[in-house]
Design a protein around this motif. Structure first.
Motif, PDB file in Angstrom:
ATOM      1  N   LEU A   1       0.833  -1.203   0.000  1.00  0.00           N
ATOM      2  CA  LEU A   1       0.000   0.000   0.000  1.00  0.00           C
ATOM      3  C   LEU A   1       0.867   1.251   0.000  1.00  0.00           C
ATOM      4  O   LEU A   1       0.567   2.228  -0.703  1.00  0.00           O
ATOM      5  CB  LEU A   1      -0.928  -0.011   1.213  1.00  0.00           C
ATOM      6  CG  LEU A   1      -1.855   1.203   1.361  1.00  0.00           C
ATOM      7  CD1 LEU A   1      -2.767   1.358   0.145  1.00  0.00           C
ATOM      8  CD2 LEU A   1      -2.683   1.095   2.642  1.00  0.00           C
ATOM      9  N   THR A   2       1.946   1.237   0.755  1.00  0.00           N
ATOM     10  CA  THR A   2       2.862   2.386   0.791  1.00  0.00           C
ATOM     11  C   THR A   2       3.451   2.657  -0.578  1.00  0.00           C
ATOM     12  O   THR A   2       3.475   3.811  -1.047  1.00  0.00           O
ATOM     13  CB  THR A   2       3.992   2.132   1.803  1.00  0.00           C
ATOM     14  OG1 THR A   2       3.435   1.973   3.114  1.00  0.00           O
ATOM     15  CG2 THR A   2       4.983   3.292   1.818  1.00  0.00           C
ATOM     16  N   GLU A   3       3.921   1.618  -1.257  1.00  0.00           N
ATOM     17  CA  GLU A   3       4.526   1.796  -2.575  1.00  0.00           C
ATOM     18  C   GLU A   3       3.502   2.298  -3.591  1.00  0.00           C
ATOM     19  O   GLU A   3       3.816   3.152  -4.435  1.00  0.00           O
ATOM     20  CB  GLU A   3       5.142   0.484  -3.052  1.00  0.00           C
ATOM     21  CG  GLU A   3       6.384   0.072  -2.265  1.00  0.00           C
ATOM     22  CD  GLU A   3       6.997  -1.222  -2.762  1.00  0.00           C
ATOM     23  OE1 GLU A   3       8.190  -1.453  -2.482  1.00  0.00           O
ATOM     24  OE2 GLU A   3       6.293  -2.015  -3.419  1.00  0.00           O
ATOM     25  N   THR A   4       2.286   1.775  -3.522  1.00  0.00           N
ATOM     26  CA  THR A   4       1.243   2.228  -4.447  1.00  0.00           C
ATOM     27  C   THR A   4       0.886   3.681  -4.193  1.00  0.00           C
ATOM     28  O   THR A   4       0.683   4.469  -5.141  1.00  0.00           O
ATOM     29  CB  THR A   4      -0.011   1.352  -4.305  1.00  0.00           C
ATOM     30  OG1 THR A   4       0.318  -0.005  -4.586  1.00  0.00           O
ATOM     31  CG2 THR A   4      -1.107   1.806  -5.256  1.00  0.00           C
ATOM     32  N   THR A   5       0.827   4.076  -2.938  1.00  0.00           N
ATOM     33  CA  THR A   5       0.545   5.469  -2.591  1.00  0.00           C
ATOM     34  C   THR A   5       1.633   6.386  -3.109  1.00  0.00           C
ATOM     35  O   THR A   5       1.355   7.481  -3.616  1.00  0.00           O
ATOM     36  CB  THR A   5       0.405   5.621  -1.067  1.00  0.00           C
ATOM     37  OG1 THR A   5      -0.618   4.738  -0.587  1.00  0.00           O
ATOM     38  CG2 THR A   5       0.036   7.047  -0.691  1.00  0.00           C
ATOM     39  N   TRP A   6       2.897   5.951  -2.995  1.00  0.00           N
ATOM     40  CA  TRP A   6       4.000   6.728  -3.556  1.00  0.00           C
ATOM     41  C   TRP A   6       3.793   6.954  -5.055  1.00  0.00           C
ATOM     42  O   TRP A   6       3.916   8.073  -5.549  1.00  0.00           O
ATOM     43  CB  TRP A   6       5.328   6.000  -3.360  1.00  0.00           C
ATOM     44  CG  TRP A   6       5.850   5.988  -1.961  1.00  0.00           C
ATOM     45  CD1 TRP A   6       5.415   6.747  -0.912  1.00  0.00           C
ATOM     46  CD2 TRP A   6       6.918   5.180  -1.453  1.00  0.00           C
ATOM     47  NE1 TRP A   6       6.143   6.457   0.223  1.00  0.00           N
ATOM     48  CE2 TRP A   6       7.072   5.505  -0.075  1.00  0.00           C
ATOM     49  CE3 TRP A   6       7.758   4.218  -2.004  1.00  0.00           C
ATOM     50  CZ2 TRP A   6       8.032   4.897   0.720  1.00  0.00           C
ATOM     51  CZ3 TRP A   6       8.707   3.613  -1.219  1.00  0.00           C
ATOM     52  CH2 TRP A   6       8.851   3.951   0.130  1.00  0.00           C
ATOM     53  N   GLY A   7       3.481   5.868  -5.768  1.00  0.00           N
ATOM     54  CA  GLY A   7       3.334   5.966  -7.215  1.00  0.00           C
ATOM     55  C   GLY A   7       2.196   6.854  -7.648  1.00  0.00           C
ATOM     56  O   GLY A   7       2.330   7.655  -8.578  1.00  0.00           O
ATOM     57  N   LYS A   8       1.062   6.724  -6.984  1.00  0.00           N
ATOM     58  CA  LYS A   8      -0.124   7.486  -7.387  1.00  0.00           C
ATOM     59  C   LYS A   8      -0.018   8.960  -6.995  1.00  0.00           C
ATOM     60  O   LYS A   8      -0.643   9.816  -7.620  1.00  0.00           O
ATOM     61  CB  LYS A   8      -1.378   6.857  -6.791  1.00  0.00           C
ATOM     62  CG  LYS A   8      -1.719   5.494  -7.384  1.00  0.00           C
ATOM     63  CD  LYS A   8      -3.019   4.953  -6.848  1.00  0.00           C
ATOM     64  CE  LYS A   8      -3.342   3.580  -7.445  1.00  0.00           C
ATOM     65  NZ  LYS A   8      -3.565   3.629  -8.901  1.00  0.00           N
ATOM     66  N   SER A   9       0.747   9.258  -5.959  1.00  0.00           N
ATOM     67  CA  SER A   9       0.877  10.647  -5.503  1.00  0.00           C
ATOM     68  C   SER A   9       2.088  11.348  -6.107  1.00  0.00           C
ATOM     69  O   SER A   9       2.223  12.579  -5.985  1.00  0.00           O
ATOM     70  CB  SER A   9       0.995  10.686  -3.974  1.00  0.00           C
ATOM     71  OG  SER A   9       2.197  10.050  -3.546  1.00  0.00           O
TER      72      SER A   9
END
Length: 320
Positions: free
Chosen positions: A87-95
């Motif tokens: 979830l952390t990595e996906t949040t990084w990518g989307k933001s």
């Protein structure tokens, strides 16, 4: 079987976080895993949670039936930590957030999920891994070395694909933070770090250091980590990225069905002399070595392999 089931779940769930799930879906799934309650989930999120719940139940039930302690909460904690890293990595990518190298490695060593494979399966060893070492967030040096090497192997191989997908990767991170460096330079730097972590892992596996916190690990545990590293090294050094069914099928056929072509490989010199293998009497085989009786080999029994000459003394002890 446990490793295979866990690996399949990791692949499916990681892809769901990387490419398919919306942030709302991912947060709902993460909340359900934190509560360990799938009520309110639907679609892929519900399927992933149910498979995860069944896997943890089956494993812990088997351990209890074998007379071992109940590690349900410990196993749940390992999986919670892994899902949270995705979830952390996906949040990084989307933001569009770009982490520091240290921040990236701290999260990506967890998201590669190697620790889940080895720590859960190690509980079935005899002797098994001590209960106090099957805890999330606190990992021994040998475990951290394995987690780092597998992450670096992955990043070196997959940077091109992840660049197209817009996902984070250490090679790309180094390249972006060093504008004067070429992509080859960034790959070289990550390879240097990989070699350093690989040497650390091998040191932990093959040496006993009183100052090292790995001294009380059973040998079976060390060999399990080494075997896991070998598998990942073979996978990530494969000739393709398994992006299509054809590529995956091709490697499977090479490993199982396709017979080798007749003739000698190119790297064997034409003038190489081959001698009949000695009769295999009283051969001692261990987990580390194959002991070949030297008395069966004369001084003339020498094999030229490329530019290396193996005499009977060297040939007597072959490392596997």
């Amino acid at each position: 079987m446990l490793v295979a089931k866990s690996a399949i779940l990791i692949s499916v769930a990681d892809d769901f976080f990387d490419m398919r799930g919306t942030l709302e879906e991912l947060h709902l799934l993460m909340d359900a895993i934190n509560r360990w309650d799938g009520n309110g989930l639907s679609g892929p999120s519900k399927a992933i949670f149910d498979v995860l719940d069944d896997l943890v139940k089956d494993v812990t039930k088997t351990l209890v039936l074998r007379g071992k302690i109940d590690l349900t909460e410990d196993f749940r904690g390992l999986w919670r930590e892994t899902f949270n890293s995705w979830l952390t990595e996906t949040t990084w990518g989307k933001s569009g957030y770009i982490p520091s190298v240290d921040e990236y490695l701290q999260t990506s060593m967890i998201s590669i999920a190697t620790h889940v494979l080895v720590m859960t399966s190690s509980c079935f060893l005899n002797p098994s891994l001590p209960e106090n070492k099957v805890k999330p967030q606190v990992y021994e040096n040998i475990t951290q070395s394995l987690m780092a090497t597998t992450r670096l192997l992955n990043d070196i191989q997959s940077y091109q694909k992840e660049k197209e997908e817009g996902t984070m990767n250490l090679v790309l991170l180094h390249f972006n933070q060093n504008p004067n460096a070429s992509m080859d330079c960034s790959i070289s730097e990550v390879k240097k770090l990989l070699e350093e972590k690989r040497n650390e892992l091998l040191k932990h596996v093959f040496t006993d250091d009183d100052d090292d916190d790995d001294g009380d690990f059973p040998n079976q545990w060390r060999h399990l980590l080494l075997s896991c590293f070998k598998v990942f090294q073979m996978l990530f050094n494969s000739g393709n990225l398994y992006d299509t069914d054809f590529e995956l099928q091709s490697d499977i056929e090479k490993a199982i069905y396709v017979s080798p072509k007749p003739g000698f490989p190119k790297y064997i010199q034409p003038n190489t002399t081959f001698y009949a293998a000695p009769k295999k009497n009283n051969m001692m085989i261990s987990a580390k070595y194959v002991q070949i009786p030297n008395r069966h080999l004369s001084k003339k029994a020498m094999c030229n392999v490329g530019s290396t000459v193996l005499n009977s003394t060297t040939f007597g002890l072959c490392f596997i």
